[in-house]
Design an enzyme around this catalytic site. Structure first.
Site, PDB file in Angstrom:
ATOM      1  N   LYS A 155       0.756  -1.322   0.071  1.00  0.00           N
ATOM      2  CA  LYS A 155       0.143  -0.043   0.014  1.00  0.00           C
ATOM      3  C   LYS A 155       0.978   1.237   0.015  1.00  0.00           C
ATOM      4  CE  LYS A 155      -3.967   0.657   0.995  1.00  0.00           C
ATOM      5  NZ  LYS A 155      -4.988   1.037  -0.122  1.00  0.00           N
TER       6      LYS A 155
ATOM      7  N   ASP B 144      -5.033  -3.733  -1.966  1.00  0.00           N
ATOM      8  CA  ASP B 144      -6.474  -3.573  -2.393  1.00  0.00           C
ATOM      9  C   ASP B 144      -7.037  -4.094  -3.596  1.00  0.00           C
ATOM     10  OD1 ASP B 144      -5.576  -1.156  -2.828  1.00  0.00           O
ATOM     11  OD2 ASP B 144      -7.279  -0.141  -2.308  1.00  0.00           O
TER      12      ASP B 144
END
Ligand code: IPM
Ligand code: MG
Length: 375
Positions: free
Chosen positions: A199, A232
């Site tokens: 991320k 994600d």
């Protein structure tokens, strides 16, 4: 190189001992028929070790694990241990093995067996032929980072409840580089593609992760195709079009989550093995711990319902990575495929068409028979 190997078996809790009994049959077969001499020792880990010794892993067992050519673990945990202090929970035994053996590269293959493609929650055409390898960093990140703990949140009158829980995501460049190398090496023996997930849009540790993986690529593995993805989006792509991936490399926590999602693509968690590898020992082979991805499954423990295939395939990985027996590993994987193609199913693999499931022990016997027929 010696043809005698030592294997420490840690069946653990729940269905661990049941599935391990079937692996024993397979080990005996390779001893009798393929001249593979494995000195097997067995010991306790997890809740059963806590019951016997007040700790989920004794120092003596830890020392045996360090000395063995390989460790094969069943599963740890169960509802009886849910309220134990954090420091002696069954899972701590497993985490101590990973950390002290420095098993930084966790290999979690998600392969869809053709005979089981209809069990996936995704459509057959999305998962048929699926063959992904997730390489999860296993000894660092938020699982081990300091500071950690639950503390009184002093001087913060606005905090209703008054406490704060802390964990730390921390990665060094060296930790990232070594697991990246493991992923690139494995990719070279597969489809030569690595996708790295983090991320980097919200975490500095993610930026470092991306930069270091890219560095290893540019300096040492320019021949391997590398891409980067936010974790994600990676989760979404895994269920949207999983076949776009070959090797995925990611951190400890994202790897924990993404590997469960990838596992479910294949139809059953009862099918998936894993290997956790460290740096090479003096004999050139890596420190290694093999375990099925499924847990202790307390709901079916002791009923002969458990699927032993994940644990048997974990032993196949041990044949490949610890015992230099790639051909025997292939043989064992083909035997499993054959038995599934013959329609032999444990309860977790029963579909809408019904039929009678076989027991854990019958599944083990059928795999040993298939070995005999194929060899
Ligand atoms: C896994 C498990 C473990 C983890 C637990 C049992 C500590 O979920 O191996 O994926 O979180 O790593
Ligand atoms: Mg997990």
């Amino acid at each position: 190189m010696s043809d005698r190997f030592s294997l420490l078996i840690l069946p653990g809790d729940g269905i661990g001992p049941e599935v391990m009994a079937e692996v024993r049959k397979v080990i005996d077969w390779f001893g009798d028929r393929r001249g593979l001499h494995i000195d097997v020792d067995e010991d306790l880990v997890g809740g059963c070790a806590y019951d016997a010794h007040g700790t989920p892993l004794t120092d003596a067992t830890m020392a045996k694990a360090q000395a063995a050519d390989a460790v094969l673990l069943g599963a740890v945990g169960g509802p009886a241990y849910d309220n134990l202090d954090f420091s002696v929970k069954p899972e701590r035994g497993l985490l101590r093995l990973r950390k002290e053996m420095d098993l930084y590269a966790n290999l979690r293959p998600a392969q869809c067996f053709d005979a089981l493609a209809d069990f996936s929650s995704l459509k057959r055409e999305v998962v048929a032929g699926l063959d992904i390898l997730i390489v999860r960093e296993l000894t660092s990140g938020v699982y081990f980072g300091e500071p950690r703990g639950i503390h009184p949140d002093d001087n913060n009158p606005d905090n209703e409840g008054g406490r704060v829980g802390i964990n730390t995501q921390r990665y060094t460049s060296g930790e990232i580089r070594r697991v990246a190398r493991a992923a690139f090496e494995l990719a070279r023996k597969r489809k030569n593609r690595v996708c790295s997930m983090e991320k980097a849009n919200v975490m500095e540790s993610g930026i470092l992760w991306r930069e270091e993986v890219q560095w290893v690529h540019d300096n040492e593995y320019p021949d391997v195709e590398l891409s980067h993805m936010y974790a994600d989006n990676g989760a979404m792509q895994l269920v949207r079009r999983p076949s776009q991936f070959d090797v995925i490399v990611t951190d400890n926590l994202f790897g924990d989550i993404l590997s469960d999602a990838a596992a479910m693509l294949t139809g059953s968690l009862g099918m998936l093995p894993s290997a956790s590898l460290g740096a090479p020992m003096e004999n050139g082979r890596p420190k290694a711990l093999y375990e099925p991805v499924h847990g202790s499954a307390p709901d079916i423990t002791g009923q002969g319902k458990a699927n032993p295939i994940a644990c048997i395939l974990s032993f196949a990985m041990a044949l490949r990575y610890s015992f230099d027996r790639g051909e025997d590993a292939n043989l064992l994987e083909r035997a499993v495929e054959q038995v599934l193609a013959d329609g032999v199913r444990t309860a977790d693999l029963m579909g809408a068409e019904g039929g009678t499931p076989v027991s854990t022990a019958e599944m083990g016997d059928r795999i040993v028979q298939a070995l005999g027929a194929l060899a």
